[in-house]
Design a protein around this motif. Structure first.
Motif, short mmCIF file in Angstrom:
data_model
loop_
_atom_site.label_atom_id
_atom_site.label_comp_id
_atom_site.label_asym_id
_atom_site.label_seq_id
_atom_site.Cartn_x
_atom_site.Cartn_y
_atom_site.Cartn_z
N ASP A 78 0.88 -1.18 0.00
CA ASP A 78 0.00 0.00 0.00
C ASP A 78 0.91 1.23 0.00
N LYS A 81 -0.98 5.77 2.70
CA LYS A 81 -2.15 5.62 3.56
C LYS A 81 -2.36 6.91 4.32
N PRO A 82 -3.42 7.65 4.03
CA PRO A 82 -3.68 8.90 4.75
C PRO A 82 -3.84 8.65 6.26
N PHE A 85 -7.93 9.66 7.08
CA PHE A 85 -8.99 9.29 6.14
C PHE A 85 -8.78 7.86 5.67
N GLU A 86 -9.87 7.23 5.25
CA GLU A 86 -9.77 5.91 4.65
C GLU A 86 -10.67 5.86 3.43
N ARG A 87 -10.26 5.05 2.46
CA ARG A 87 -11.06 4.93 1.24
C ARG A 87 -12.17 3.93 1.48
N LYS A 88 -13.38 4.37 1.21
CA LYS A 88 -14.56 3.53 1.36
C LYS A 88 -15.49 3.78 0.19
N ASP A 90 -18.83 4.78 -1.29
CA ASP A 90 -19.99 5.57 -0.91
C ASP A 90 -21.24 4.72 -1.09
N ALA A 97 -14.47 6.92 -2.00
CA ALA A 97 -14.30 8.27 -1.47
C ALA A 97 -13.44 8.19 -0.22
N HIS A 98 -12.77 9.28 0.10
CA HIS A 98 -12.00 9.35 1.33
C HIS A 98 -12.93 9.85 2.44
N TYR A 100 -13.43 10.59 6.57
CA TYR A 100 -12.70 10.90 7.80
C TYR A 100 -12.87 9.76 8.79
N LYS A 101 -11.75 9.25 9.34
CA LYS A 101 -11.81 8.15 10.29
C LYS A 101 -11.49 8.57 11.72
#
Length: 120
Positions: A78, A81-82, A85-88, A90, A97-98, A100-101
């Motif tokens: 990978d 990795k922000p 934020f995580e990519r999920k 929608d 989309a990113h 906020y985690k």
């Protein structure tokens, strides 16, 4: 005050890049080349921009080398990795989309930026 004399920018536009205390060291308002440029130190700003771009190129080359090694070893990789934020996917649009985690506001409150990379 006198915002109309600053390249016809609105007061809002002029203050968008204003420093705010307590922000993460990765906040784009902390870019040293930007600060130099805003203070009219053009030659220094250009030299600093070149330094930052070279640092970014070296970082990219390191990630590419790590990815190549991982591919050779058959390991997952990978590259980025922000932190907050995580990519999920929608649920409505089904697009990635990113999202906020969490963690930023807690880090800001504690002024604990140890997780932030040194990007400048």
């Amino acid at each position: 005050k006198y915002a109309e004399n600053m390249y016809y920018f609105s007061e809002l536009a002029l203050t968008l890049n204003a420093l705010e205390s307590g922000t993460a060291p990765t906040d784009s308002r902390r870019r040293p080349d930007q600060r130099l440029m805003e203070n009219g130190r053009w030659d220094e700003a250009n030299a600093e921009k070149q330094r930052l771009e070279e640092k970014q190129r070296l970082s990219r080359k390191r990630r590419e080398a790590e990815a190549a090694r991982a591919t050779e070893d058959g390991a997952p990789y990978d590259p980025y990795k922000p932190l907050w934020f995580e990519r999920k996917k929608d649920p409505v649009t089904q697009e990635l989309a990113h999202v906020y985690k969490g963690g930023y506001w807690e880090s800001k409150e504690k002024q604990d930026w140890t997780l932030c990379p040194d990007i400048f």
